[in-house]
Design a protein around this motif. Structure first.
Motif, short mmCIF file in Angstrom:
data_model
loop_
_atom_site.label_atom_id
_atom_site.label_comp_id
_atom_site.label_asym_id
_atom_site.label_seq_id
_atom_site.Cartn_x
_atom_site.Cartn_y
_atom_site.Cartn_z
N ALA A 18 30.53 0.17 0.85
CA ALA A 18 30.00 1.02 -0.47
C ALA A 18 30.55 2.96 -0.46
CB ALA A 18 28.31 1.47 -0.50
N ALA A 19 30.73 3.74 -1.03
CA ALA A 19 31.02 4.46 -1.22
C ALA A 19 29.81 5.78 -0.56
CB ALA A 19 30.31 5.20 -2.84
N LEU A 20 28.43 4.96 -0.21
CA LEU A 20 27.37 5.86 0.55
C LEU A 20 26.55 4.82 0.77
CD1 LEU A 20 26.08 8.23 1.34
CD2 LEU A 20 25.20 8.73 -0.69
N LYS A 21 26.37 5.06 2.01
CA LYS A 21 25.42 3.92 2.65
C LYS A 21 24.32 4.62 3.07
CE LYS A 21 28.33 1.41 5.30
NZ LYS A 21 28.73 0.10 5.83
N ILE A 22 22.90 4.09 2.16
CA ILE A 22 22.02 5.16 3.11
C ILE A 22 21.36 4.40 4.35
CG2 ILE A 22 19.53 6.76 2.73
CD1 ILE A 22 21.75 8.62 1.89
N TYR A 23 20.49 4.74 5.21
CA TYR A 23 19.20 3.61 5.68
C TYR A 23 17.89 4.62 5.96
CZ TYR A 23 16.56 0.75 9.01
OH TYR A 23 16.24 -0.06 9.33
N LEU A 24 16.98 4.35 4.86
CA LEU A 24 15.76 4.85 4.70
C LEU A 24 15.14 4.84 5.87
CD1 LEU A 24 16.10 7.10 2.59
CD2 LEU A 24 15.17 5.72 1.30
N THR A 25 14.22 5.92 5.59
CA THR A 25 13.26 5.08 7.28
C THR A 25 11.98 5.57 6.92
OG1 THR A 25 13.02 4.59 9.85
CG2 THR A 25 14.47 6.09 9.41
N ALA A 26 11.08 5.78 8.11
CA ALA A 26 9.97 6.52 8.41
C ALA A 26 8.83 5.78 8.71
CB ALA A 26 8.62 7.06 6.53
N SER A 27 8.20 7.21 9.48
CA SER A 27 7.77 6.26 10.76
C SER A 27 6.31 4.77 10.37
CB SER A 27 6.15 7.25 11.06
OG SER A 27 5.60 7.67 10.56
N GLU A 28 5.99 4.56 11.46
CA GLU A 28 4.74 2.94 10.79
C GLU A 28 3.63 3.65 10.49
OE1 GLU A 28 3.61 0.01 13.35
OE2 GLU A 28 6.33 -0.06 14.13
N ALA A 68 2.42 2.62 6.31
CA ALA A 68 1.30 1.96 5.91
C ALA A 68 0.94 2.44 5.64
CB ALA A 68 0.97 1.27 7.46
N GLN A 69 0.46 3.94 5.57
CA GLN A 69 -0.23 4.74 4.53
C GLN A 69 0.28 4.94 3.20
OE1 GLN A 69 -0.11 8.60 5.71
NE2 GLN A 69 -2.07 8.29 7.67
N ARG A 70 1.52 5.04 2.44
CA ARG A 70 2.33 4.86 1.56
C ARG A 70 1.70 3.38 0.58
NH1 ARG A 70 8.03 6.66 2.74
NH2 ARG A 70 7.59 9.02 3.23
N ARG A 71 2.56 2.20 1.56
CA ARG A 71 1.87 0.69 0.97
C ARG A 71 -0.01 0.73 0.70
NH1 ARG A 71 6.38 -3.09 0.33
NH2 ARG A 71 7.70 -1.55 -1.19
N ALA A 72 -0.38 1.06 1.25
CA ALA A 72 -1.90 0.78 0.79
C ALA A 72 -2.27 1.52 -0.04
CB ALA A 72 -2.57 2.24 2.99
N ALA A 73 -1.79 3.00 -0.57
CA ALA A 73 -1.82 3.64 -1.07
C ALA A 73 -1.66 2.98 -2.80
CB ALA A 73 -1.04 5.14 -1.37
N GLU A 74 -0.56 2.67 -2.21
CA GLU A 74 0.04 1.84 -3.88
C GLU A 74 -0.85 0.78 -3.92
OE1 GLU A 74 4.90 2.51 -2.87
OE2 GLU A 74 4.36 0.24 -2.40
N ALA A 75 -1.06 -0.63 -3.07
CA ALA A 75 -2.19 -1.06 -3.09
C ALA A 75 -3.57 -0.57 -3.61
CB ALA A 75 -2.15 -1.83 -2.51
N GLY A 76 -3.74 0.20 -4.05
CA GLY A 76 -4.85 1.31 -4.64
C GLY A 76 -5.97 0.65 -3.57
N GLY A 77 -5.66 1.66 -2.43
CA GLY A 77 -6.90 1.89 -1.48
C GLY A 77 -7.53 0.67 -0.47
N GLU A 78 -5.76 -0.27 -0.23
CA GLU A 78 -6.23 -1.81 0.62
C GLU A 78 -6.29 -0.56 2.03
OE1 GLU A 78 -4.03 -4.49 1.48
OE2 GLU A 78 -4.06 -4.73 -0.95
N ALA A 122 -5.22 0.12 7.95
CA ALA A 122 -4.31 -0.87 9.68
C ALA A 122 -4.08 -2.58 9.21
CB ALA A 122 -6.22 -1.16 10.36
N ALA A 123 -5.22 -3.43 7.94
CA ALA A 123 -4.17 -4.65 7.51
C ALA A 123 -3.20 -4.38 6.78
CB ALA A 123 -5.63 -4.64 6.77
N VAL A 124 -3.17 -3.41 6.33
CA VAL A 124 -1.95 -3.13 5.70
C VAL A 124 -0.37 -2.67 7.07
CG1 VAL A 124 -0.22 -2.13 4.92
CG2 VAL A 124 -2.24 -2.29 3.36
N ALA A 125 -0.60 -2.19 7.64
CA ALA A 125 0.08 -1.46 8.84
C ALA A 125 0.35 -3.50 9.36
CB ALA A 125 -0.23 -1.16 10.18
N ALA A 126 -0.20 -3.77 9.51
CA ALA A 126 -0.27 -5.29 10.31
C ALA A 126 0.71 -6.31 9.88
CB ALA A 126 -1.55 -6.28 10.40
#
Ligand code: DC
Length: 210
Positions: free
Chosen positions: A134-144, A148-158, A161-165
């Motif tokens: 590929a012309a450019l390869k990115i490995y995107l990451t973030a702290s656990e 988890a906070q982002r996913r919980a917010a996406e899911a409407g405030g779930e 801790a459960a999302v993190a697990a």
């Protein structure tokens, strides 16, 4: 052909960033995770036992998938919401660990890019397996914690801790599986998005291509 590969764990910002990069560069966008989710959806809809690898493979090989940025139609059924639901999310890593299912999806992903003369593709193995050149390869990451906070917010405030697990469990399966595990592909640029805004990440990625 210009392929931008964006890989990384769940919640690293791949989808948001990949869509925005595609728009900026006027390239097509493919969410390859949605393809594995579509296979899981079709297998569950057919009442299959997900441990029956041959049956799941047959579903993958005959899958009629209409996927674009805003919708996902699987064998004629609108599955846009269902592929993000709990049932599919829990089943998908089992399906994505099957080597023959992956081979089928990889072939479709390469064809997709060929038909469009490239594009922005997000997943787990784009830079390592699907398009190692590929012309450019990115490995995107973030702290656990941030993921988890982002996913919980996406899911409407779930519950965070459960999302993190759940994220931890999926990361573990995706990184430990034998077939194309999630890895930092050779030659990829690692971008830690924990303390960056979306615009900063997009600017950075677009800048790397230029
Ligand atoms: O990115 P996502 O959460 O929608 O991905 C769904 C699942 O599919 C996840 O368990 C990882 C897997 N996947 C994969 O194995 N390879 C890809 N290229 C994309 C996703």
């Amino acid at each position: 052909m210009q392929v931008v590969a964006i890989d990384g764990p769940a919640g690293s910002g791949k989808s948001t960033v990949a869509k925005a990069v595609a728009q900026r560069l006027n390239l097509a966008y493919l969410d390859t995770g949605a393809m594995y989710r579509a296979v899981a959806f079709a297998a569950l809809s057919g009442g299959l036992n997900l441990d029956d690898a041959d049956a799941v493979l047959a579903v993958a090989q005959t899958l009629d998938l209409q996927l674009d940025q805003s919708s996902c139609v699987v064998n004629g059924v609108d599955a846009t919401e269902a592929i993000r639901g709990t049932e599919v999310t829990q089943a998908v890593s089992v399906v994505a660990a099957l080597p023959a299912v992956r081979a089928e999806m990889v072939q479709r992903q390469r064809q997709w890019a060929q038909d469009r003369n490239g594009g922005v593709m997000e997943g787990r193995d784009i830079g390592s397996v699907v398009f190692p050149d590929a012309a450019l390869k990115i490995y995107l990451t973030a702290s656990e914690e941030v993921r988890a906070q982002r996913r919980a917010a996406e899911a409407g405030g779930e519950d965070v801790a459960a999302v993190a697990a759940d994220l931890g469990r999926r990361d573990e399966v995706d990184s430990q599986r034998k077939a194309s595990p999630l890895v930092e592909a050779e030659g990829s640029v690692v971008v830690d998005t924990s303390a960056m805004t979306i615009d900063q990440v997009v600017d950075h990625v677009v800048g790397l291509l230029k």
